[in-house]
Design a protein around this motif. Structure first.
Motif, PDB file in Angstrom:
ATOM      1  N   THR A 135       0.830  -1.201   0.000  1.00  0.00           N
ATOM      2  CA  THR A 135       0.000   0.000   0.000  1.00  0.00           C
ATOM      3  C   THR A 135       0.868   1.256   0.000  1.00  0.00           C
ATOM      4  O   THR A 135       0.581   2.208  -0.731  1.00  0.00           O
ATOM      5  CB  THR A 135      -0.960  -0.009   1.209  1.00  0.00           C
ATOM      6  OG1 THR A 135      -1.775  -1.190   1.122  1.00  0.00           O
ATOM      7  CG2 THR A 135      -1.837   1.220   1.238  1.00  0.00           C
ATOM      8  N   ARG A 136       1.918   1.254   0.818  1.00  0.00           N
ATOM      9  CA  ARG A 136       2.833   2.413   0.831  1.00  0.00           C
ATOM     10  C   ARG A 136       3.446   2.620  -0.546  1.00  0.00           C
ATOM     11  O   ARG A 136       3.526   3.744  -1.047  1.00  0.00           O
ATOM     12  CB  ARG A 136       3.937   2.219   1.871  1.00  0.00           C
ATOM     13  CG  ARG A 136       3.493   2.463   3.294  1.00  0.00           C
ATOM     14  CD  ARG A 136       4.668   2.557   4.256  1.00  0.00           C
ATOM     15  NE  ARG A 136       5.547   1.406   4.189  1.00  0.00           N
ATOM     16  CZ  ARG A 136       5.384   0.281   4.906  1.00  0.00           C
ATOM     17  NH1 ARG A 136       4.374   0.165   5.739  1.00  0.00           N
ATOM     18  NH2 ARG A 136       6.247  -0.719   4.781  1.00  0.00           N
ATOM     19  N   ARG A 137       3.855   1.537  -1.199  1.00  0.00           N
ATOM     20  CA  ARG A 137       4.435   1.640  -2.537  1.00  0.00           C
ATOM     21  C   ARG A 137       3.420   2.203  -3.530  1.00  0.00           C
ATOM     22  O   ARG A 137       3.734   3.103  -4.318  1.00  0.00           O
ATOM     23  CB  ARG A 137       4.935   0.269  -2.993  1.00  0.00           C
ATOM     24  CG  ARG A 137       5.394   0.201  -4.431  1.00  0.00           C
ATOM     25  CD  ARG A 137       6.556   1.149  -4.714  1.00  0.00           C
ATOM     26  NE  ARG A 137       6.984   1.023  -6.089  1.00  0.00           N
ATOM     27  CZ  ARG A 137       8.235   0.980  -6.453  1.00  0.00           C
ATOM     28  NH1 ARG A 137       9.189   1.059  -5.559  1.00  0.00           N
ATOM     29  NH2 ARG A 137       8.554   0.873  -7.708  1.00  0.00           N
ATOM     30  N   LEU A 138       2.213   1.686  -3.503  1.00  0.00           N
ATOM     31  CA  LEU A 138       1.177   2.185  -4.409  1.00  0.00           C
ATOM     32  C   LEU A 138       0.907   3.665  -4.186  1.00  0.00           C
ATOM     33  O   LEU A 138       0.754   4.425  -5.153  1.00  0.00           O
ATOM     34  CB  LEU A 138      -0.123   1.387  -4.245  1.00  0.00           C
ATOM     35  CG  LEU A 138      -0.135   0.019  -4.896  1.00  0.00           C
ATOM     36  CD1 LEU A 138      -1.378  -0.760  -4.480  1.00  0.00           C
ATOM     37  CD2 LEU A 138      -0.053   0.132  -6.407  1.00  0.00           C
ATOM     38  N   ARG A 139       0.871   4.082  -2.947  1.00  0.00           N
ATOM     39  CA  ARG A 139       0.654   5.509  -2.660  1.00  0.00           C
ATOM     40  C   ARG A 139       1.766   6.357  -3.269  1.00  0.00           C
ATOM     41  O   ARG A 139       1.489   7.417  -3.836  1.00  0.00           O
ATOM     42  CB  ARG A 139       0.573   5.744  -1.158  1.00  0.00           C
ATOM     43  CG  ARG A 139      -0.745   5.348  -0.565  1.00  0.00           C
ATOM     44  CD  ARG A 139      -0.827   5.747   0.895  1.00  0.00           C
ATOM     45  NE  ARG A 139      -2.074   5.280   1.459  1.00  0.00           N
ATOM     46  CZ  ARG A 139      -2.179   4.593   2.575  1.00  0.00           C
ATOM     47  NH1 ARG A 139      -1.106   4.311   3.302  1.00  0.00           N
ATOM     48  NH2 ARG A 139      -3.351   4.196   3.004  1.00  0.00           N
ATOM     49  N   ARG A 140       3.009   5.896  -3.129  1.00  0.00           N
ATOM     50  CA  ARG A 140       4.137   6.658  -3.689  1.00  0.00           C
ATOM     51  C   ARG A 140       4.045   6.725  -5.209  1.00  0.00           C
ATOM     52  O   ARG A 140       4.236   7.778  -5.804  1.00  0.00           O
ATOM     53  CB  ARG A 140       5.472   6.029  -3.282  1.00  0.00           C
ATOM     54  CG  ARG A 140       5.849   6.257  -1.843  1.00  0.00           C
ATOM     55  CD  ARG A 140       7.300   5.887  -1.555  1.00  0.00           C
ATOM     56  NE  ARG A 140       7.682   4.555  -1.963  1.00  0.00           N
ATOM     57  CZ  ARG A 140       7.607   3.461  -1.196  1.00  0.00           C
ATOM     58  NH1 ARG A 140       7.144   3.546   0.042  1.00  0.00           N
ATOM     59  NH2 ARG A 140       8.007   2.291  -1.654  1.00  0.00           N
ATOM     60  N   VAL A 141       3.734   5.606  -5.838  1.00  0.00           N
ATOM     61  CA  VAL A 141       3.687   5.553  -7.300  1.00  0.00           C
ATOM     62  C   VAL A 141       2.511   6.357  -7.850  1.00  0.00           C
ATOM     63  O   VAL A 141       2.635   7.043  -8.871  1.00  0.00           O
ATOM     64  CB  VAL A 141       3.626   4.085  -7.794  1.00  0.00           C
ATOM     65  CG1 VAL A 141       3.333   4.010  -9.274  1.00  0.00           C
ATOM     66  CG2 VAL A 141       4.932   3.365  -7.485  1.00  0.00           C
ATOM     67  N   LEU A 142       1.383   6.299  -7.168  1.00  0.00           N
ATOM     68  CA  LEU A 142       0.184   6.969  -7.673  1.00  0.00           C
ATOM     69  C   LEU A 142       0.075   8.436  -7.270  1.00  0.00           C
ATOM     70  O   LEU A 142      -0.786   9.154  -7.779  1.00  0.00           O
ATOM     71  CB  LEU A 142      -1.068   6.221  -7.203  1.00  0.00           C
ATOM     72  CG  LEU A 142      -1.201   4.793  -7.740  1.00  0.00           C
ATOM     73  CD1 LEU A 142      -2.396   4.098  -7.110  1.00  0.00           C
ATOM     74  CD2 LEU A 142      -1.284   4.777  -9.252  1.00  0.00           C
ATOM     75  N   ALA A 143       0.960   8.857  -6.369  1.00  0.00           N
ATOM     76  CA  ALA A 143       0.918  10.260  -5.954  1.00  0.00           C
ATOM     77  C   ALA A 143       1.234  11.166  -7.145  1.00  0.00           C
ATOM     78  O   ALA A 143       2.087  10.858  -7.974  1.00  0.00           O
ATOM     79  CB  ALA A 143       1.925  10.507  -4.835  1.00  0.00           C
ATOM     80  N   ARG A 144       0.526  12.266  -7.220  1.00  0.00           N
ATOM     81  CA  ARG A 144       0.789  13.214  -8.299  1.00  0.00           C
ATOM     82  C   ARG A 144       2.160  13.855  -8.112  1.00  0.00           C
ATOM     83  O   ARG A 144       2.598  14.050  -6.963  1.00  0.00           O
ATOM     84  CB  ARG A 144      -0.277  14.298  -8.320  1.00  0.00           C
ATOM     85  CG  ARG A 144      -1.600  13.806  -8.895  1.00  0.00           C
ATOM     86  CD  ARG A 144      -2.607  14.851  -8.760  1.00  0.00           C
ATOM     87  NE  ARG A 144      -2.846  14.915  -7.297  1.00  0.00           N
ATOM     88  CZ  ARG A 144      -3.805  15.526  -6.686  1.00  0.00           C
ATOM     89  NH1 ARG A 144      -4.649  16.199  -7.343  1.00  0.00           N
ATOM     90  NH2 ARG A 144      -3.952  15.496  -5.387  1.00  0.00           N
ATOM     91  N   PRO A 145       2.817  14.224  -9.187  1.00  0.00           N
ATOM     92  CA  PRO A 145       4.115  14.901  -9.047  1.00  0.00           C
ATOM     93  C   PRO A 145       3.992  16.131  -8.141  1.00  0.00           C
ATOM     94  O   PRO A 145       3.041  16.894  -8.259  1.00  0.00           O
ATOM     95  CB  PRO A 145       4.464  15.307 -10.482  1.00  0.00           C
ATOM     96  CG  PRO A 145       3.686  14.362 -11.335  1.00  0.00           C
ATOM     97  CD  PRO A 145       2.430  14.042 -10.563  1.00  0.00           C
ATOM     98  N   GLY A 146       4.916  16.252  -7.244  1.00  0.00           N
ATOM     99  CA  GLY A 146       4.930  17.400  -6.343  1.00  0.00           C
ATOM    100  C   GLY A 146       4.181  17.184  -5.053  1.00  0.00           C
ATOM    101  O   GLY A 146       4.318  17.968  -4.124  1.00  0.00           O
ATOM    102  N   SER A 147       3.361  16.144  -4.981  1.00  0.00           N
ATOM    103  CA  SER A 147       2.647  15.896  -3.733  1.00  0.00           C
ATOM    104  C   SER A 147       3.545  15.097  -2.793  1.00  0.00           C
ATOM    105  O   SER A 147       4.447  14.410  -3.230  1.00  0.00           O
ATOM    106  CB  SER A 147       1.339  15.165  -3.994  1.00  0.00           C
ATOM    107  OG  SER A 147       1.609  13.864  -4.475  1.00  0.00           O
ATOM    108  N   GLU A 148       3.268  15.205  -1.527  1.00  0.00           N
ATOM    109  CA  GLU A 148       4.063  14.482  -0.546  1.00  0.00           C
ATOM    110  C   GLU A 148       3.221  13.397   0.088  1.00  0.00           C
ATOM    111  O   GLU A 148       2.039  13.588   0.357  1.00  0.00           O
ATOM    112  CB  GLU A 148       4.570  15.438   0.529  1.00  0.00           C
ATOM    113  CG  GLU A 148       5.561  16.452  -0.008  1.00  0.00           C
ATOM    114  CD  GLU A 148       6.099  17.334   1.102  1.00  0.00           C
ATOM    115  OE1 GLU A 148       6.055  16.938   2.269  1.00  0.00           O
ATOM    116  OE2 GLU A 148       6.547  18.443   0.784  1.00  0.00           O
ATOM    117  N   GLU A 149       3.861  12.245   0.358  1.00  0.00           N
ATOM    118  CA  GLU A 149       3.179  11.148   1.042  1.00  0.00           C
ATOM    119  C   GLU A 149       2.998  11.518   2.513  1.00  0.00           C
ATOM    120  O   GLU A 149       3.880  12.089   3.127  1.00  0.00           O
ATOM    121  CB  GLU A 149       4.017   9.880   0.915  1.00  0.00           C
ATOM    122  CG  GLU A 149       3.358   8.686   1.521  1.00  0.00           C
ATOM    123  CD  GLU A 149       4.181   7.438   1.360  1.00  0.00           C
ATOM    124  OE1 GLU A 149       3.923   6.496   2.102  1.00  0.00           O
ATOM    125  OE2 GLU A 149       5.074   7.405   0.519  1.00  0.00           O
TER     126      GLU A 149
END
Length: 137
Positions: free
Chosen positions: A122-136
């Motif tokens: 889930t953490r990996r998916l969040r990082r990959v799907l995050a829009r450019p410039g957004s922070e996890e």
């Protein structure tokens, strides 16, 4: 265009020649016999072909540089362990879960190790799907 690979205990090598495929023969939920049967079904008359393309069996690829970043999840006590580690080749986020067998998180979803594996994915998916410039968070 793919932005990542999420590979969970992936079946990547049709040759069945790794140490773990021999080590887990007759023991793992998915062993050499299951693997050979699946590869024969998938490849038909191309099974065991010397010139099989990497699109059919990814571990045959010699250059993975054009692929999106990969996340690979595999158990330490399963048939696919060595082929998955080889595919990662230091270029992927690789998780080898200690003592885990093929499909461990489906067979024992409430186990601490299964929960840890799902959380890591889930953490990996969040990082990959995050829009450019957004922070996890």
């Amino acid at each position: 265009m793919p932005i990542g690979q999420l590979l969970l205990c992936p079946m990547l090598d049709d040759r069945g020649s790794t140490f773990s495929s021999h080590q887990m023969a007759g023991i793992d939920v998915w062993d050499r016999t299951s693997n050979t049967t699946a590869w024969q079904a998938a490849l038909g008359d191309r099974f065991e072909a010397v010139d099989l393309p990497p699109y059919a069996a990814p571990d045959r690829a010699t250059d993975l540089s054009g692929l999106p970043p990969a996340y690979i999840d595999v158990g330490s006590a399963e048939t696919f362990r060595d082929e998955d580690v080889a595919y990662a080749g230091g270029q992927a986020e690789l998780h080898v879960w200690p003592g885990a067998y093929h499909g461990f998180d489906s067979f024992a979803p409430a186990a601490a190790l299964s929960r840890d594996a799902r959380e890591a994915r889930t953490r990996r998916l969040r990082r990959v799907l995050a829009r450019p410039g957004s922070e996890e968070t």
